[in-house]
Design a protein around this motif. Structure first.
Motif, PDB file in Angstrom:
ATOM      1  N   ARG A   1       7.414  22.654  18.408  1.00  0.00           N
ATOM      2  CA  ARG A   1       7.206  22.381  19.841  1.00  0.00           C
ATOM      3  C   ARG A   1       5.723  22.460  20.173  1.00  0.00           C
ATOM      4  O   ARG A   1       5.189  23.549  20.409  1.00  0.00           O
ATOM      5  N   HIS A   2       5.046  21.347  20.201  1.00  0.00           N
ATOM      6  CA  HIS A   2       3.634  21.366  20.575  1.00  0.00           C
ATOM      7  C   HIS A   2       3.244  20.199  21.476  1.00  0.00           C
ATOM      8  O   HIS A   2       2.071  19.990  21.738  1.00  0.00           O
ATOM      9  N   ASN A   3       4.196  19.412  21.951  1.00  0.00           N
ATOM     10  CA  ASN A   3       3.898  18.338  22.900  1.00  0.00           C
ATOM     11  C   ASN A   3       4.347  18.769  24.287  1.00  0.00           C
ATOM     12  O   ASN A   3       5.455  19.265  24.455  1.00  0.00           O
ATOM     13  N   LYS A   4       3.474  18.577  25.261  1.00  0.00           N
ATOM     14  CA  LYS A   4       3.815  18.972  26.628  1.00  0.00           C
ATOM     15  C   LYS A   4       4.292  17.755  27.405  1.00  0.00           C
ATOM     16  O   LYS A   4       3.589  16.755  27.471  1.00  0.00           O
ATOM     17  N   SER A   5       5.474  17.855  27.985  1.00  0.00           N
ATOM     18  CA  SER A   5       5.979  16.774  28.828  1.00  0.00           C
ATOM     19  C   SER A   5       5.572  16.991  30.278  1.00  0.00           C
ATOM     20  O   SER A   5       5.397  16.042  31.032  1.00  0.00           O
ATOM     21  N   HIS A   6       5.425  18.262  30.697  1.00  0.00           N
ATOM     22  CA  HIS A   6       5.072  18.589  32.077  1.00  0.00           C
ATOM     23  C   HIS A   6       3.736  19.310  32.139  1.00  0.00           C
ATOM     24  O   HIS A   6       3.388  20.065  31.241  1.00  0.00           O
ATOM     25  N   THR A   7       3.023  19.069  33.236  1.00  0.00           N
ATOM     26  CA  THR A   7       1.762  19.766  33.497  1.00  0.00           C
ATOM     27  C   THR A   7       1.742  20.191  34.966  1.00  0.00           C
ATOM     28  O   THR A   7       2.697  19.931  35.695  1.00  0.00           O
ATOM     29  N   ALA A   8       0.671  20.834  35.414  1.00  0.00           N
ATOM     30  CA  ALA A   8       0.610  21.377  36.777  1.00  0.00           C
ATOM     31  C   ALA A   8       0.576  20.250  37.811  1.00  0.00           C
ATOM     32  O   ALA A   8      -0.123  19.257  37.649  1.00  0.00           O
ATOM     33  N   CYS A   9       1.337  20.431  38.881  1.00  0.00           N
ATOM     34  CA  CYS A   9       1.404  19.453  39.969  1.00  0.00           C
ATOM     35  C   CYS A   9       0.290  19.747  40.972  1.00  0.00           C
ATOM     36  O   CYS A   9      -0.001  20.898  41.271  1.00  0.00           O
ATOM     37  N   ARG A  10      -0.311  18.696  41.513  1.00  0.00           N
ATOM     38  CA  ARG A  10      -1.391  18.853  42.496  1.00  0.00           C
ATOM     39  C   ARG A  10      -0.888  19.462  43.790  1.00  0.00           C
ATOM     40  O   ARG A  10      -1.585  20.223  44.443  1.00  0.00           O
ATOM     41  N   ARG A  11       0.321  19.066  44.208  1.00  0.00           N
ATOM     42  CA  ARG A  11       0.812  19.465  45.523  1.00  0.00           C
ATOM     43  C   ARG A  11       1.459  20.846  45.512  1.00  0.00           C
ATOM     44  O   ARG A  11       1.121  21.689  46.342  1.00  0.00           O
ATOM     45  N   CYS A  12       2.382  21.092  44.591  1.00  0.00           N
ATOM     46  CA  CYS A  12       3.113  22.366  44.633  1.00  0.00           C
ATOM     47  C   CYS A  12       2.562  23.396  43.657  1.00  0.00           C
ATOM     48  O   CYS A  12       2.873  24.575  43.770  1.00  0.00           O
ATOM     49  N   GLY A  13       1.762  22.965  42.664  1.00  0.00           N
ATOM     50  CA  GLY A  13       1.156  23.903  41.741  1.00  0.00           C
ATOM     51  C   GLY A  13       2.038  24.329  40.588  1.00  0.00           C
ATOM     52  O   GLY A  13       1.592  25.058  39.717  1.00  0.00           O
ATOM     53  N   LYS A  14       3.302  23.897  40.584  1.00  0.00           N
ATOM     54  CA  LYS A  14       4.199  24.266  39.491  1.00  0.00           C
ATOM     55  C   LYS A  14       3.934  23.391  38.270  1.00  0.00           C
ATOM     56  O   LYS A  14       3.392  22.298  38.389  1.00  0.00           O
ATOM     57  N   ILE A  15       4.373  23.852  37.112  1.00  0.00           N
ATOM     58  CA  ILE A  15       4.217  23.068  35.883  1.00  0.00           C
ATOM     59  C   ILE A  15       5.417  22.124  35.796  1.00  0.00           C
ATOM     60  O   ILE A  15       6.256  22.221  34.898  1.00  0.00           O
ATOM     61  N   SER A  16       5.538  21.234  36.766  1.00  0.00           N
ATOM     62  CA  SER A  16       6.702  20.357  36.870  1.00  0.00           C
ATOM     63  C   SER A  16       6.335  18.887  36.941  1.00  0.00           C
ATOM     64  O   SER A  16       7.217  18.052  37.107  1.00  0.00           O
ATOM     65  N   TYR A  17       5.053  18.566  36.846  1.00  0.00           N
ATOM     66  CA  TYR A  17       4.619  17.172  36.942  1.00  0.00           C
ATOM     67  C   TYR A  17       4.789  16.517  35.580  1.00  0.00           C
ATOM     68  O   TYR A  17       4.146  16.903  34.603  1.00  0.00           O
ATOM     69  N   HIS A  18       5.694  15.532  35.499  1.00  0.00           N
ATOM     70  CA  HIS A  18       5.975  14.843  34.238  1.00  0.00           C
ATOM     71  C   HIS A  18       4.858  13.838  33.960  1.00  0.00           C
ATOM     72  O   HIS A  18       4.590  12.953  34.778  1.00  0.00           O
ATOM     73  N   ILE A  19       4.216  13.978  32.807  1.00  0.00           N
ATOM     74  CA  ILE A  19       3.017  13.199  32.508  1.00  0.00           C
ATOM     75  C   ILE A  19       3.346  11.720  32.344  1.00  0.00           C
ATOM     76  O   ILE A  19       2.639  10.863  32.873  1.00  0.00           O
ATOM     77  N   GLN A  20       4.433  11.390  31.624  1.00  0.00           N
ATOM     78  CA  GLN A  20       4.770   9.984  31.389  1.00  0.00           C
ATOM     79  C   GLN A  20       5.376   9.336  32.627  1.00  0.00           C
ATOM     80  O   GLN A  20       5.057   8.201  32.960  1.00  0.00           O
ATOM     81  N   LYS A  21       6.235  10.072  33.324  1.00  0.00           N
ATOM     82  CA  LYS A  21       6.884   9.513  34.519  1.00  0.00           C
ATOM     83  C   LYS A  21       5.955   9.502  35.729  1.00  0.00           C
ATOM     84  O   LYS A  21       6.244   8.820  36.714  1.00  0.00           O
ATOM     85  N   LYS A  22       4.884  10.294  35.694  1.00  0.00           N
ATOM     86  CA  LYS A  22       3.959  10.447  36.822  1.00  0.00           C
ATOM     87  C   LYS A  22       4.694  10.906  38.084  1.00  0.00           C
ATOM     88  O   LYS A  22       4.509  10.367  39.178  1.00  0.00           O
TER      89      LYS A  22
END
Length: 90
Positions: A11-32
């Motif tokens: 497990r070394h690929n990240k699908s989610h990163t920090a969201c600008r609006r809510c700050g959670k690590i829920s922003y999906h990089i590919q789906k935007k």
């Protein structure tokens, strides 16, 4: 192929990163798209069957810079630009 310890090492690929609006690590990089708040949608993502999730981010959970003074201003009829009249001792 095992499902446990050996698989966790891959497990070394990240699908989610920090969201600008809510700050959670829920922003999906590919789906935007944020899985938590729905960013970049203009409206916040919320559902009526998630009443606890709604309560975490609704009115009263932050500083309330605007709503803090609302009750006092409502009581005085939202007057602006005037001075309070001096009270005369009876």
């Amino acid at each position: 192929m095992t499902k446990g310890t050996t698989s966790f090492g891959e497990r070394h690929n990240k699908s989610h990163t920090a969201c600008r609006r809510c700050g959670k690590i829920s922003y999906h990089i590919q789906k935007k798209r944020c899985a938590s708040c729905g960013y970049p949608n203009k409206k916040m993502r919320s559902f009526n069957h998630h009443y606890k999730a709604k309560a975490r981010r609704t009115n009263g959970t932050g500083r309330e810079r605007y709503m803090k003074s609302m009750t006092r201003r409502f009581k005085n009829g939202f007057r602006e630009g005037t001075q309070a009249k001096k009270q005369v001792a009876n």
